[in-house]
Motif scaffolding. Structure first.
Motif, PDB file in Angstrom:
ATOM      1  N   PHE A 180      28.444  10.831   2.581  1.00  0.00           N
ATOM      2  CA  PHE A 180      28.313  10.458   1.175  1.00  0.00           C
ATOM      3  C   PHE A 180      26.899   9.951   0.909  1.00  0.00           C
ATOM      4  O   PHE A 180      26.421   9.031   1.562  1.00  0.00           O
ATOM      5  CB  PHE A 180      29.327   9.359   0.828  1.00  0.00           C
ATOM      6  N   GLU A 181      26.246  10.560  -0.064  1.00  0.00           N
ATOM      7  CA  GLU A 181      24.910  10.139  -0.449  1.00  0.00           C
ATOM      8  C   GLU A 181      24.840   9.997  -1.966  1.00  0.00           C
ATOM      9  O   GLU A 181      25.283  10.892  -2.698  1.00  0.00           O
ATOM     10  CB  GLU A 181      23.858  11.139   0.029  1.00  0.00           C
ATOM     11  N   LEU A 182      24.284   8.886  -2.423  1.00  0.00           N
ATOM     12  CA  LEU A 182      24.160   8.662  -3.859  1.00  0.00           C
ATOM     13  C   LEU A 182      23.108   9.579  -4.461  1.00  0.00           C
ATOM     14  O   LEU A 182      22.008   9.726  -3.937  1.00  0.00           O
ATOM     15  CB  LEU A 182      23.764   7.210  -4.138  1.00  0.00           C
ATOM     16  N   ARG A 183      23.474  10.153  -5.597  1.00  0.00           N
ATOM     17  CA  ARG A 183      22.509  10.943  -6.344  1.00  0.00           C
ATOM     18  C   ARG A 183      21.596  10.022  -7.153  1.00  0.00           C
ATOM     19  O   ARG A 183      21.957   8.870  -7.438  1.00  0.00           O
ATOM     20  CB  ARG A 183      23.237  11.908  -7.275  1.00  0.00           C
ATOM     21  N   PRO A 184      20.429  10.493  -7.558  1.00  0.00           N
ATOM     22  CA  PRO A 184      19.543   9.673  -8.399  1.00  0.00           C
ATOM     23  C   PRO A 184      20.251   9.214  -9.668  1.00  0.00           C
ATOM     24  O   PRO A 184      20.933  10.005 -10.330  1.00  0.00           O
ATOM     25  CB  PRO A 184      18.391  10.634  -8.727  1.00  0.00           C
ATOM     26  N   GLY A 185      20.116   7.932  -9.977  1.00  0.00           N
ATOM     27  CA  GLY A 185      20.728   7.377 -11.177  1.00  0.00           C
ATOM     28  C   GLY A 185      22.139   6.875 -10.996  1.00  0.00           C
ATOM     29  O   GLY A 185      22.688   6.204 -11.883  1.00  0.00           O
ATOM     30  N   ALA A 186      22.779   7.192  -9.851  1.00  0.00           N
ATOM     31  CA  ALA A 186      24.149   6.740  -9.620  1.00  0.00           C
ATOM     32  C   ALA A 186      24.169   5.267  -9.232  1.00  0.00           C
ATOM     33  O   ALA A 186      23.264   4.777  -8.559  1.00  0.00           O
ATOM     34  CB  ALA A 186      24.807   7.574  -8.531  1.00  0.00           C
ATOM     35  N   ARG A 187      25.188   4.580  -9.632  1.00  0.00           N
ATOM     36  CA  ARG A 187      25.322   3.152  -9.336  1.00  0.00           C
ATOM     37  C   ARG A 187      25.695   2.939  -7.873  1.00  0.00           C
ATOM     38  O   ARG A 187      26.646   3.572  -7.380  1.00  0.00           O
ATOM     39  CB  ARG A 187      26.399   2.516 -10.219  1.00  0.00           C
TER      40      ARG A 187
END
Length: 293
Positions: free
Chosen positions: A4-11
């Motif tokens: 799992f990797e956060l996308r840009p802008g995700a909290r």
């Protein structure tokens, strides 16, 4: 499964809170997550989960009791509760339905579970959410209404069976602005029931100035901190979107977002005000029989 990797802008997930076993009302067994003094919980105060197949755990219900200064939202996945209050309101909600109450300056109500015809209960799974009210609104008029399951929009989130049931507030789903049947909740509070298929991932835009909380009630949710199993509340930091991915067993989530109030919180039992003096006044009013005047 891909990491799992956060996308840009995700909290980002800031922290998790495990629900704690407790009891309320006339001995109803619950799991509770409380955040009365937590700024990143605001405008929400507390979430109780009732989950049992044993009628003895919940059948005594919540006999008449007072509230001041909050709103409550009761949402049922399974089972039925009946509401009565001093204003003469009365109504029942069953699986998929909800009931909302604004206590304002004072209300006395009861919430009692329905008994199955065979006397065995039939199981109960639901939630009660406490929402704080702004200081300027706490002494306003009390009110109540029920929301039946058929009133709640149910929107597909992907082609694998993932969906969101809109209970309260405003949402942006699949490029469109949508809303649940309850739009008058305090602090622009929004509540949605999200069911994710196994390994499904969805992204929802959330107002940047809102707090975001997610309670896992079924399965598990993948995060940058690993898998979070049911019975936990996740609190999220700043960002423009909420990125959710289910574990390989799928996930059931109660998703909350709202505008933080940033006001002092004084809490005692069923009363939530802004100062100790206001709590003491609420107690005097209740004992004197003037809480609802």
């Amino acid at each position: 499964m891909q990491k799992f990797e956060l996308r840009p802008g995700a909290r980002p997930m800031v922290r998790g809170l495990a629900s704690q076993a407790s009891a309320d009302g006339a001995g109803v067994k619950i799991q509770r997550v409380a955040g009365f003094q937590s700024p990143d919980f605001s405008p929400f105060l507390m979430l109780d989960e009732i989950r049992s197949e044993n009628a003895d755990d919940y059948i005594a219900g919540f006999p008449p009791h007072p509230h001041r200064g909050i709103e409550t939202l009761t949402y049922m996945l399974n089972g039925e509760f009946e509401h009565k209050d001093h204003l003469g309101n009365r109504g029942a909600v069953s699986s998929g339905g909800a009931q909302w109450m604004r206590a304002g300056r004072g209300i006395v109500h009861s919430e009692m579970p329905a008994q199955a015809e065979d006397g065995q209960g039939g199981g109960m799974h639901g939630f009660q959410l406490w929402i704080n009210m702004a200081a300027a609104d706490k002494m306003g008029d009390p009110t109540w209404r029920d929301i039946q399951a058929r009133e709640m929009p149910e929107l597909a989130l992907d082609g694998a069976g993932s969906l969101i049931r809109l209970i309260a507030g405003h949402w942006h789903v699949d490029g469109e602005d949508r809303e649940g049947p309850l739009t008058e909740a305090a602090a622009e509070a929004a509540v949605g029931d999200i069911r994710l298929a196994a390994d499904a991932e969805v992204t929802l835009p959330i107002p940047a100035d809102h707090s975001v909380l997610v309670f896992v009630y079924r399965g598990a949710l993948e995060t940058e901190r690993g898998a979070i199993k049911r019975g936990n509340m996740l609190l999220y930091g700043d960002g423009e979107t909420l990125q959710l991915r289910a574990h390989n067993e799928g996930a059931g989530l109660l998703c909350l977002h709202g505008r933080p109030l940033r006001e002092p919180v004084a809490h005692y039992g069923p009363f939530v005000m802004n100062s100790r003096e206001e709590i003491e006044q609420a107690l005097r009013d209740y004992n004197n029989g003037t809480l609802t005047d």
